[in-house]
Design an enzyme around this catalytic site. Structure first.
Site, PDB file in Angstrom:
ATOM      1  CE  LYS A 163      -3.237  -2.418   3.024  1.00 34.71           C
ATOM      2  NZ  LYS A 163      -3.658  -2.565   4.431  1.00 34.71           N
ATOM      3  N   GLY A 164       2.136   1.077   0.305  1.00 34.27           N
ATOM      4  CA  GLY A 164       3.022   2.218   0.567  1.00 34.27           C
ATOM      5  C   GLY A 164       3.148   3.226  -0.554  1.00 34.27           C
ATOM      6  CD  GLU A 196       9.192  -1.558  -4.248  1.00 34.90           C
ATOM      7  OE1 GLU A 196       8.737  -1.662  -3.086  1.00 34.90           O
ATOM      8  OE2 GLU A 196      10.157  -2.206  -4.657  1.00 34.90           O
ATOM      9  CG  ASP A 197       6.823   2.179   0.030  1.00 35.86           C
ATOM     10  OD1 ASP A 197       7.500   1.310  -0.576  1.00 35.86           O
ATOM     11  OD2 ASP A 197       6.167   1.913   1.056  1.00 35.86           O
ATOM     12  CG  ASP A 248      15.256  -1.783   4.056  1.00 32.03           C
ATOM     13  OD1 ASP A 248      16.469  -1.533   4.075  1.00 32.03           O
ATOM     14  OD2 ASP A 248      14.642  -2.184   5.063  1.00 32.03           O
ATOM     15  CE  LYS A 286      15.000   2.501   5.561  1.00 30.14           C
ATOM     16  NZ  LYS A 286      14.477   1.578   6.580  1.00 30.14           N
ATOM     17  CG  PHE A 314      10.981   1.795  10.498  1.00 28.60           C
ATOM     18  CD1 PHE A 314      11.016   0.679   9.680  1.00 28.60           C
ATOM     19  CD2 PHE A 314       9.748   2.358  10.801  1.00 28.60           C
ATOM     20  CE1 PHE A 314       9.844   0.125   9.167  1.00 28.60           C
ATOM     21  CE2 PHE A 314       8.570   1.821  10.301  1.00 28.60           C
ATOM     22  CZ  PHE A 314       8.625   0.698   9.486  1.00 28.60           C
ATOM     23  CG  ASP A 358       2.936   0.504   7.227  1.00 26.82           C
ATOM     24  OD1 ASP A 358       3.786   0.353   6.324  1.00 26.82           O
ATOM     25  OD2 ASP A 358       2.511  -0.439   7.915  1.00 26.82           O
TER      26      ASP A 358
HETATM   27  P1  IMP Z   1      12.683  -4.375   0.845  1.00 29.01           P
HETATM   28  O1  IMP Z   1      12.045  -5.615   0.300  1.00 29.01           O
HETATM   29  O2  IMP Z   1      13.628  -4.660   1.966  1.00 29.01           O
HETATM   30  O3  IMP Z   1      13.329  -3.509  -0.225  1.00 29.01           O
HETATM   31  O4  IMP Z   1      11.555  -3.545   1.564  1.00 29.01           O
HETATM   32  C1  IMP Z   1      10.514  -3.037   0.876  1.00 29.01           C
HETATM   33  C2  IMP Z   1       9.320  -2.786   1.762  1.00 29.01           C
HETATM   34  O5  IMP Z   1       9.630  -2.801   3.168  1.00 29.01           O
HETATM   35  C3  IMP Z   1       8.778  -1.411   1.477  1.00 29.01           C
HETATM   36  O6  IMP Z   1       7.908  -1.425   0.357  1.00 29.01           O
HETATM   37  C4  IMP Z   1       8.109  -1.066   2.778  1.00 29.01           C
HETATM   38  O7  IMP Z   1       6.801  -1.588   2.804  1.00 29.01           O
HETATM   39  C5  IMP Z   1       8.938  -1.773   3.838  1.00 29.01           C
HETATM   40  N1  IMP Z   1       9.921  -0.859   4.448  1.00 29.01           N
HETATM   41  C6  IMP Z   1      11.265  -0.894   4.346  1.00 29.01           C
HETATM   42  N2  IMP Z   1      11.837   0.093   5.051  1.00 29.01           N
HETATM   43  C7  IMP Z   1      10.828   0.792   5.610  1.00 29.01           C
HETATM   44  C8  IMP Z   1      10.771   1.974   6.455  1.00 29.01           C
HETATM   45  O8  IMP Z   1      11.781   2.583   6.843  1.00 29.01           O
HETATM   46  N3  IMP Z   1       9.522   2.389   6.811  1.00 29.01           N
HETATM   47  C9  IMP Z   1       8.385   1.769   6.425  1.00 29.01           C
HETATM   48  N4  IMP Z   1       8.394   0.688   5.627  1.00 29.01           N
HETATM   49  C10 IMP Z   1       9.592   0.198   5.230  1.00 29.01           C
END
Ligand code: IMP
Length: 182
Positions: free
Chosen positions: A48-49, A104-105, A108, A136, A157, A164
């Site tokens: 949803k981000g 994407e929001d 990470d 990040k 975070f 969220d």
């Molecule tokens: P990844 O798969 O590690 O790249 O993470 C992607 C998802 O993790 C994002 O679409 C977010 O939903 C969540 N996420 C990662 N870091 C944060 C943060 O700092 N705040 C909130 N959601 C996060």
């Protein structure tokens, strides 16, 4: 800058104005990058981000687009990505031979994006690229490259503007970090 939101102290990392300005720039970059394509560009927001970012970004893109959404849920702790991703909502149409841009929001670990890329490639789009508001930098991203990036942020975070903490704070109009009183 410290702000309060629903009674909690929040340290603003990116202000509303900074986000607005960068989203307009990203819209212009995307418009330029896809200037020669024939069919409308398909923007695929990852729920949803990405919803708030998507709503602003699509209005900053000056060309025909279609909007699609994918729902994903990753298992694991609230503030950590485990890498196991499940699709909870799929696209409503085929994307074969179409130009697709993921929205994407935040990237990470990059595991969500990597999974979505693998899944989408089997549907044979004409091209597949990724736009993320935030990244990040400290983690290894493997093969995932963010083609259109809003901001690089520290490895903290963050909440707000779609992001969220356990389902809340998405409607905060800027990106921030929760203060220590929480
Ligand atoms: P990844 O798969 O590690 O790249 O993470 C992607 C998802 O993790 C994002 O679409 C977010 O939903 C969540 N996420 C990662 N870091 C944060 C943060 O700092 N705040 C909130 N959601 C996060």
């Amino acid at each position: 800058m410290m702000n309060r939101f629903k009674g909690k102290e929040i340290q603003a990392l990116l202000t509303k104005e900074q986000i607005e300005k960068r989203v307009k720039e990203l819209g212009a970059e995307i418009t330029h990058a896809y200037r020669d394509i024939k069919d409308p560009l398909i923007l695929v927001g990852v729920l949803k981000g990405s919803v708030l970012f998507m709503a602003d970004l699509c209005r900053a893109i000056d060309m025909p687009i279609e909007l699609e959404f994918m729902g994903v849920s990753s298992y694991g702790e609230a503030t950590k990505s485990s890498g196991a991703v499940q699709i909870t909502l799929d696209l409503t149409r085929p994307i074969e031979n179409r130009h697709v841009l993921f929205v994407e929001d935040i990237v990470d670990t990059g595991l969500t994006a990597k999974y979505l890329y693998g899944n989408m490639r089997t549907r044979e789009p004409a091209s597949l690229r990724l736009c993320s508001l935030l990244e990040k930098p400290s983690k290894s991203k493997g093969e995932v490259k963010v083609d259109f990036l809003g901001f690089t942020i520290p490895d903290e975070f963050v909440i707000g503007y779609g992001l969220d903490l356990a389902g809340v704070y998405r409607n905060l109009p800027y990106v921030g970090v929760l203060g220590s009183d929480v």
